[in-house]
Design a protein around this motif. Structure first.
Motif, mmCIF file in Angstrom:
data_model
loop_
_atom_site.group_PDB
_atom_site.id
_atom_site.type_symbol
_atom_site.label_atom_id
_atom_site.label_comp_id
_atom_site.label_asym_id
_atom_site.label_seq_id
_atom_site.Cartn_x
_atom_site.Cartn_y
_atom_site.Cartn_z
ATOM 1 N N ALA A 82 14.952 58.425 63.301
ATOM 2 C CA ALA A 82 15.243 59.824 63.622
ATOM 3 C C ALA A 82 15.182 60.125 65.108
ATOM 4 O O ALA A 82 15.707 61.137 65.563
ATOM 5 C CB ALA A 82 14.263 60.738 62.880
ATOM 6 N N GLU A 83 14.565 59.223 65.866
ATOM 7 C CA GLU A 83 14.465 59.397 67.307
ATOM 8 C C GLU A 83 15.055 58.193 68.045
ATOM 9 O O GLU A 83 14.737 57.945 69.198
ATOM 10 C CB GLU A 83 12.998 59.614 67.704
ATOM 11 N N GLY A 84 15.910 57.450 67.352
ATOM 12 C CA GLY A 84 16.512 56.245 67.924
ATOM 13 C C GLY A 84 17.671 56.543 68.854
ATOM 14 O O GLY A 84 18.001 57.689 69.133
ATOM 15 N N HIS A 112 17.313 62.563 67.463
ATOM 16 C CA HIS A 112 18.721 62.181 67.358
ATOM 17 C C HIS A 112 19.532 63.347 66.799
ATOM 18 O O HIS A 112 19.057 64.091 65.927
ATOM 19 C CB HIS A 112 18.835 60.961 66.438
ATOM 20 N N ASN A 113 20.750 63.515 67.271
ATOM 21 C CA ASN A 113 21.615 64.610 66.801
ATOM 22 C C ASN A 113 21.936 64.508 65.313
ATOM 23 O O ASN A 113 22.115 65.539 64.650
ATOM 24 C CB ASN A 113 22.904 64.668 67.621
ATOM 25 N N LEU A 114 22.040 63.289 64.766
ATOM 26 C CA LEU A 114 22.290 63.152 63.330
ATOM 27 C C LEU A 114 21.092 63.670 62.533
ATOM 28 O O LEU A 114 21.268 64.263 61.474
ATOM 29 C CB LEU A 114 22.599 61.696 62.948
ATOM 30 N N THR A 115 19.903 63.477 63.052
ATOM 31 C CA THR A 115 18.702 64.004 62.399
ATOM 32 C C THR A 115 18.822 65.523 62.258
ATOM 33 O O THR A 115 18.549 66.079 61.189
ATOM 34 C CB THR A 115 17.443 63.637 63.218
ATOM 35 N N HIS A 116 19.243 66.183 63.317
ATOM 36 C CA HIS A 116 19.455 67.633 63.268
ATOM 37 C C HIS A 116 20.566 67.984 62.276
ATOM 38 O O HIS A 116 20.415 68.918 61.488
ATOM 39 C CB HIS A 116 19.827 68.183 64.649
#
Length: 182
Positions: A82-84, A112-116
Motif C-alpha cells: 500500500a506504500e510501495g 500509493h495512489n491505487l491504495t486511495h
C-alpha cells in the motif's frame, strides 16, 4: 516393523506437503492479464512492511494449508504494498506513488495512489475483485483462516449479490459451516 516405518514416512511426507502449501502470488497486472485467458476472481492482500497484523495475516492465515489450496484453486492472489513504489495500470489509469521515499521503504511511507483508489484506509485489507477486475469489496483487518473462508466462499459463489441488508449477511454468516482448520 517395516509397516510401521512405512506409515511413519508416509505420515511425515503428507504433513510436510500440507505445511509446504503456499499461495501463488502474482502482481495485480499479471492477475488482470491472467483473467483475460482464464476468468477467475482476484484476492488482493493490501499490506505495509511495518504493519504487525499484516505479518500475522501472512504467517497465520495465508500459510494455512486450507486457505492456500482454496485460494490457489479459485482465485488469482495478489500482494500489493500500500506504500510501495510500483506503477500499476488498472482500468485505463496509471497509479503510482509520487511521494515514495526509498530510504523509508521499511517504515511508514507515502500512500500509493491505487491504495486511495481502492478506498483502503486500514492495514491489512483484502480486496476482492470479480472476473473482469471490478472491485467487489474491501475486507478490513486481520482475518483468521475460518473468518477468511466465509468471504472466500461467499464471493466465489456470488452469494454477496443476493444480500441486500445486514440481516441477509447475518443470516448467511449464521448458517455458514466453516471447513478450514485453524
Amino acid at each position: 516393523m517395516k509397516k510401521l516405518a512405512f506409515v511413519m514416512v508416509l505420515t511425515l511426507s503428507m504433513s510436510l506437503t500440507s505445511i509446504a502449501q503456499k499461495i501463488n502470488w502474482v502482481t495485480f497486472e499479471e492477475a488482470l492479464a491472467l483473467q483475460k485467458k482464464k476468468p477467475k476472481k482476484i484476492m488482493m492482500d493490501v499490506y505495509t512492511n511495518w504493519c504487525g497484523p499484516c505479518k500475522m495475516l501472512d504467517k497465520n492465515t495465508f500459510q494455512n494449508a486450507d486457505v492456500a489450496k482454496y485460494v490457489n484453486d479459485n482465485y488469482y492472489a495478489v500482494k500489493f504494498d500500500a506504500e510501495g513504489n510500483e506503477k500499476v495500470n488498472y482500468k485505463g489509469n496509471v497509479y503510482d506513488n509520487k511521494g515514495y521515499k526509498p530510504e523509508m521503504a521499511s517504515r511508514r511511507n507515502s500512500v500509493h495512489n491505487l491504495t486511495h483508489a481502492l478506498q483502503v484506509n486500514a492495514y491489512p485489507t483484502i480486496v476482492f475483485f470479480d472476473e473482469i477486475g471490478d472491485m467487489i469489496f474491501p475486507l478490513r483487518g486481520y482475518q483468521e483462516p475460518r473468518q477468511l473462508e466465509l468471504y472466500l466462499k461467499m464471493f466465489l459463489k456470488d452469494k454477496h449479490k443476493e444480500m441486500k441488508t445486514q440481516e441477509d449477511f447475518n443470516a448467511y454468516n449464521s448458517a455458514f459451516k466453516p471447513e478450514f482448520k485453524d
